[in-house]
Design a protein around this motif. Structure first.
Motif, mmCIF file in Angstrom:
data_model
loop_
_atom_site.group_PDB
_atom_site.id
_atom_site.type_symbol
_atom_site.label_atom_id
_atom_site.label_comp_id
_atom_site.label_asym_id
_atom_site.label_seq_id
_atom_site.Cartn_x
_atom_site.Cartn_y
_atom_site.Cartn_z
ATOM 1 N N THR A 162 0.847 -1.187 0.000
ATOM 2 C CA THR A 162 0.000 0.000 0.000
ATOM 3 C C THR A 162 0.884 1.239 0.000
ATOM 4 O OG1 THR A 162 -0.120 0.063 2.406
ATOM 5 C CG2 THR A 162 -1.853 -1.157 1.271
ATOM 6 N N PHE A 163 0.350 2.286 -0.551
ATOM 7 C CA PHE A 163 1.060 3.547 -0.600
ATOM 8 C C PHE A 163 0.285 4.571 0.212
ATOM 9 C CE2 PHE A 163 2.268 1.300 -4.413
ATOM 10 C CZ PHE A 163 3.640 1.460 -4.412
ATOM 11 N N SER A 164 1.001 5.448 0.836
ATOM 12 C CA SER A 164 0.342 6.507 1.584
ATOM 13 C C SER A 164 1.010 7.823 1.254
ATOM 14 C CB SER A 164 0.437 6.238 3.089
ATOM 15 O OG SER A 164 1.760 6.438 3.527
ATOM 16 N N ALA A 165 0.376 8.864 1.655
ATOM 17 C CA ALA A 165 0.936 10.195 1.415
ATOM 18 C C ALA A 165 1.392 10.815 2.725
ATOM 19 C CB ALA A 165 -0.088 11.068 0.714
ATOM 20 N N THR A 166 1.847 9.976 3.654
ATOM 21 C CA THR A 166 2.240 10.491 4.961
ATOM 22 C C THR A 166 3.453 11.414 4.888
ATOM 23 O OG1 THR A 166 3.542 8.505 5.360
ATOM 24 C CG2 THR A 166 1.294 8.525 6.218
ATOM 25 N N TYR A 167 4.214 11.323 3.820
ATOM 26 C CA TYR A 167 5.392 12.172 3.670
ATOM 27 C C TYR A 167 5.041 13.584 3.208
ATOM 28 C CZ TYR A 167 4.768 11.661 -1.303
ATOM 29 O OH TYR A 167 4.233 11.700 -2.550
ATOM 30 N N VAL A 168 3.855 13.781 2.664
ATOM 31 C CA VAL A 168 3.504 15.047 2.028
ATOM 32 C C VAL A 168 3.603 16.219 2.998
ATOM 33 C CG1 VAL A 168 1.659 16.349 0.877
ATOM 34 C CG2 VAL A 168 2.121 13.984 0.225
ATOM 35 N N GLN A 169 3.098 16.047 4.204
ATOM 36 C CA GLN A 169 3.146 17.161 5.160
ATOM 37 C C GLN A 169 4.587 17.553 5.470
ATOM 38 O OE1 GLN A 169 0.870 16.688 8.729
ATOM 39 N NE2 GLN A 169 1.521 18.646 9.559
ATOM 40 N N ALA A 170 5.444 16.561 5.717
ATOM 41 C CA ALA A 170 6.858 16.862 5.987
ATOM 42 C C ALA A 170 7.500 17.533 4.781
ATOM 43 C CB ALA A 170 7.599 15.587 6.350
#
Length: 83
Positions: free
Chosen positions: A2-10
């Motif tokens: 699965t892929f997430s966009a958890t890095y986007v905020q950082a």
């Protein structure tokens, strides 16, 4: 997988270090380097090839950043000659 966009905020906050190394030529000097490069690579222009501390370099015509996909036969021939 699965892929997430958890890095986007950082990323948006500028908390990621740059992937670019400011002293790349110095860091690569003394390391045997064989460069197989696409002439139309827009990420690392072919005009920069002479500035690298390459042991040898091959610039493939009709290829871009993914030269191994654009010109697989020519890329494989260049790598085979090196090996």
């Amino acid at each position: 997988m699965t892929f997430s966009a958890t890095y986007v905020q950082a990323w948006r906050e500028g908390r990621f270090p740059s992937a670019r190394v400011p002293d790349v030529v110095e860091r690569l000097s003394g390391i045997p380097l064989y460069l197989v490069h696409g002439r139309y690579d827009m990420t690392f222009p072919a005009s920069l090839v002479p500035l690298t501390p390459c042991t040898d370099a091959v610039v493939l015509d009709e290829a871009g950043h993914m030269a191994h996909i654009d010109q697989p036969e020519a890329w494989l021939a260049a790598v085979s000659r090196f090996l």
